[in-house]
Design a protein around this motif. Structure first.
Motif, mmCIF file in Angstrom:
data_model
loop_
_atom_site.group_PDB
_atom_site.id
_atom_site.type_symbol
_atom_site.label_atom_id
_atom_site.label_comp_id
_atom_site.label_asym_id
_atom_site.label_seq_id
_atom_site.Cartn_x
_atom_site.Cartn_y
_atom_site.Cartn_z
ATOM 1 N N MET A 85 50.003 30.065 72.438
ATOM 2 C CA MET A 85 49.257 30.056 71.207
ATOM 3 C C MET A 85 49.623 28.801 70.425
ATOM 4 O O MET A 85 50.767 28.406 70.358
ATOM 5 C CB MET A 85 49.534 31.307 70.392
ATOM 6 N N SER A 86 48.647 28.223 69.787
ATOM 7 C CA SER A 86 48.821 26.989 69.040
ATOM 8 C C SER A 86 49.280 27.278 67.612
ATOM 9 O O SER A 86 48.992 28.319 67.050
ATOM 10 C CB SER A 86 47.489 26.240 69.029
ATOM 11 N N ASP A 87 49.981 26.309 67.032
ATOM 12 C CA ASP A 87 50.386 26.422 65.638
ATOM 13 C C ASP A 87 49.324 25.868 64.695
ATOM 14 O O ASP A 87 49.514 25.832 63.486
ATOM 15 C CB ASP A 87 51.694 25.668 65.398
ATOM 16 N N ASP A 88 48.201 25.400 65.253
ATOM 17 C CA ASP A 88 47.120 24.863 64.434
ATOM 18 C C ASP A 88 46.537 25.959 63.564
ATOM 19 O O ASP A 88 46.392 27.098 63.983
ATOM 20 C CB ASP A 88 46.005 24.277 65.305
ATOM 21 N N PHE A 89 46.178 25.583 62.335
ATOM 22 C CA PHE A 89 45.540 26.530 61.439
ATOM 23 C C PHE A 89 44.090 26.743 61.856
ATOM 24 O O PHE A 89 43.403 25.803 62.226
ATOM 25 C CB PHE A 89 45.577 26.044 59.986
ATOM 26 N N VAL A 90 43.672 27.947 61.800
ATOM 27 C CA VAL A 90 42.290 28.304 62.082
ATOM 28 C C VAL A 90 41.675 28.763 60.765
ATOM 29 O O VAL A 90 42.261 29.562 60.044
ATOM 30 C CB VAL A 90 42.208 29.438 63.121
ATOM 31 N N THR A 91 40.504 28.231 60.460
ATOM 32 C CA THR A 91 39.825 28.634 59.237
ATOM 33 C C THR A 91 38.955 29.844 59.519
ATOM 34 O O THR A 91 38.160 29.837 60.464
ATOM 35 C CB THR A 91 38.958 27.481 58.697
ATOM 36 N N LEU A 92 39.108 30.874 58.734
ATOM 37 C CA LEU A 92 38.305 32.083 58.842
ATOM 38 C C LEU A 92 37.022 31.876 58.046
ATOM 39 O O LEU A 92 37.072 31.610 56.848
ATOM 40 C CB LEU A 92 39.086 33.274 58.287
ATOM 41 N N LYS A 93 35.887 31.963 58.719
ATOM 42 C CA LYS A 93 34.595 31.777 58.051
ATOM 43 C C LYS A 93 34.042 33.134 57.637
ATOM 44 O O LYS A 93 33.835 34.011 58.469
ATOM 45 C CB LYS A 93 33.614 31.071 58.982
ATOM 46 N N VAL A 94 33.823 33.305 56.322
ATOM 47 C CA VAL A 94 33.372 34.571 55.758
ATOM 48 C C VAL A 94 32.053 34.344 55.019
ATOM 49 O O VAL A 94 31.947 33.436 54.200
ATOM 50 C CB VAL A 94 34.421 35.151 54.784
ATOM 51 N N LEU A 95 31.066 35.179 55.310
ATOM 52 C CA LEU A 95 29.792 35.165 54.608
ATOM 53 C C LEU A 95 29.717 36.412 53.743
ATOM 54 O O LEU A 95 29.880 37.527 54.246
ATOM 55 C CB LEU A 95 28.622 35.134 55.589
ATOM 56 N N VAL A 96 29.490 36.226 52.445
ATOM 57 C CA VAL A 96 29.379 37.343 51.507
ATOM 58 C C VAL A 96 27.929 37.426 51.041
ATOM 59 O O VAL A 96 27.386 36.452 50.520
ATOM 60 C CB VAL A 96 30.310 37.153 50.288
ATOM 61 N N VAL A 97 27.317 38.588 51.241
ATOM 62 C CA VAL A 97 25.938 38.827 50.809
ATOM 63 C C VAL A 97 25.983 39.939 49.773
ATOM 64 O O VAL A 97 26.144 41.098 50.099
ATOM 65 C CB VAL A 97 25.033 39.238 51.999
ATOM 66 N N SER A 98 25.890 39.527 48.500
ATOM 67 C CA SER A 98 25.982 40.501 47.413
ATOM 68 C C SER A 98 25.358 39.912 46.158
ATOM 69 O O SER A 98 25.548 38.729 45.860
ATOM 70 C CB SER A 98 27.440 40.862 47.136
ATOM 71 N N ASP A 99 24.641 40.744 45.420
ATOM 72 C CA ASP A 99 24.088 40.282 44.147
ATOM 73 C C ASP A 99 25.011 40.619 42.983
ATOM 74 O O ASP A 99 24.718 40.313 41.841
ATOM 75 C CB ASP A 99 22.691 40.847 43.915
ATOM 76 N N ALA A 100 26.156 41.220 43.270
ATOM 77 C CA ALA A 100 27.122 41.605 42.240
ATOM 78 C C ALA A 100 28.139 40.481 42.042
ATOM 79 O O ALA A 100 29.020 40.266 42.875
ATOM 80 C CB ALA A 100 27.824 42.892 42.632
ATOM 81 N N GLY A 101 27.999 39.765 40.925
ATOM 82 C CA GLY A 101 28.865 38.631 40.648
ATOM 83 C C GLY A 101 30.342 38.982 40.578
ATOM 84 O O GLY A 101 31.186 38.226 41.053
ATOM 85 N N LEU A 102 30.677 40.137 40.002
ATOM 86 C CA LEU A 102 32.081 40.532 39.898
ATOM 87 C C LEU A 102 32.696 40.787 41.270
ATOM 88 O O LEU A 102 33.857 40.444 41.507
ATOM 89 C CB LEU A 102 32.231 41.775 39.017
ATOM 90 N N GLU A 103 31.919 41.361 42.170
ATOM 91 C CA GLU A 103 32.418 41.601 43.528
ATOM 92 C C GLU A 103 32.647 40.275 44.252
ATOM 93 O O GLU A 103 33.664 40.100 44.931
ATOM 94 C CB GLU A 103 31.438 42.473 44.320
ATOM 95 N N ARG A 104 31.705 39.334 44.095
ATOM 96 C CA ARG A 104 31.868 38.025 44.736
ATOM 97 C C ARG A 104 33.088 37.300 44.165
ATOM 98 O O ARG A 104 33.846 36.674 44.906
ATOM 99 C CB ARG A 104 30.603 37.187 44.581
ATOM 100 N N GLU A 105 33.297 37.409 42.862
ATOM 101 C CA GLU A 105 34.468 36.781 42.234
ATOM 102 C C GLU A 105 35.762 37.384 42.775
ATOM 103 O O GLU A 105 36.723 36.665 43.057
ATOM 104 C CB GLU A 105 34.411 36.940 40.715
ATOM 105 N N ALA A 106 35.814 38.697 42.923
ATOM 106 C CA ALA A 106 37.010 39.350 43.474
ATOM 107 C C ALA A 106 37.275 38.874 44.905
ATOM 108 O O ALA A 106 38.429 38.637 45.279
ATOM 109 C CB ALA A 106 36.841 40.870 43.442
ATOM 110 N N LEU A 107 36.230 38.712 45.688
ATOM 111 C CA LEU A 107 36.400 38.226 47.060
ATOM 112 C C LEU A 107 36.857 36.769 47.075
ATOM 113 O O LEU A 107 37.678 36.380 47.915
ATOM 114 C CB LEU A 107 35.105 38.404 47.850
ATOM 115 N N ARG A 108 36.354 35.953 46.148
ATOM 116 C CA ARG A 108 36.822 34.557 46.044
ATOM 117 C C ARG A 108 38.315 34.513 45.720
ATOM 118 O O ARG A 108 39.071 33.723 46.308
ATOM 119 C CB ARG A 108 36.037 33.798 44.974
ATOM 120 N N ARG A 109 38.746 35.358 44.776
ATOM 121 C CA ARG A 109 40.174 35.395 44.431
ATOM 122 C C ARG A 109 41.017 35.825 45.631
ATOM 123 O O ARG A 109 42.070 35.236 45.900
ATOM 124 C CB ARG A 109 40.410 36.340 43.253
#
Length: 66
Positions: free
Chosen positions: A1-25
């Motif tokens: 296994m490599s020590d290289d960092f892997v970026t996790l790509k996440v797509l958020v589909v939501s019209d609720a701004g507070l939920e999106r903000e919580a996920l950003r945090r």
């Protein structure tokens, strides 16, 4: 296994701004790099499906009430 960092790509589909903000945090505090893409207000699933095809995210979080 490599020590290289892997970026996790996440797509958020939501019209609720507070939920999106919580996920950003949460993403900013993750132990791995997270690339968070958001889709806010959409009328149907078409734009989300197009974004999934284009970006091939590792994780998709969908607001089921949209």
């Amino acid at each position: 296994m490599s020590d290289d960092f892997v970026t996790l790509k996440v797509l958020v589909v939501s019209d609720a701004g507070l939920e999106r903000e919580a996920l950003r945090r949460a993403a900013s505090q993750a132990s791995v790099p997270v690339l968070l893409t958001e889709i806010g207000e959409i009328g149907d699933a078409g734009p989300a499906c197009e974004q999934m095809t284009r970006e091939a995210p590792d994780v998709v979080i969908i607001d089921s009430r949209m």
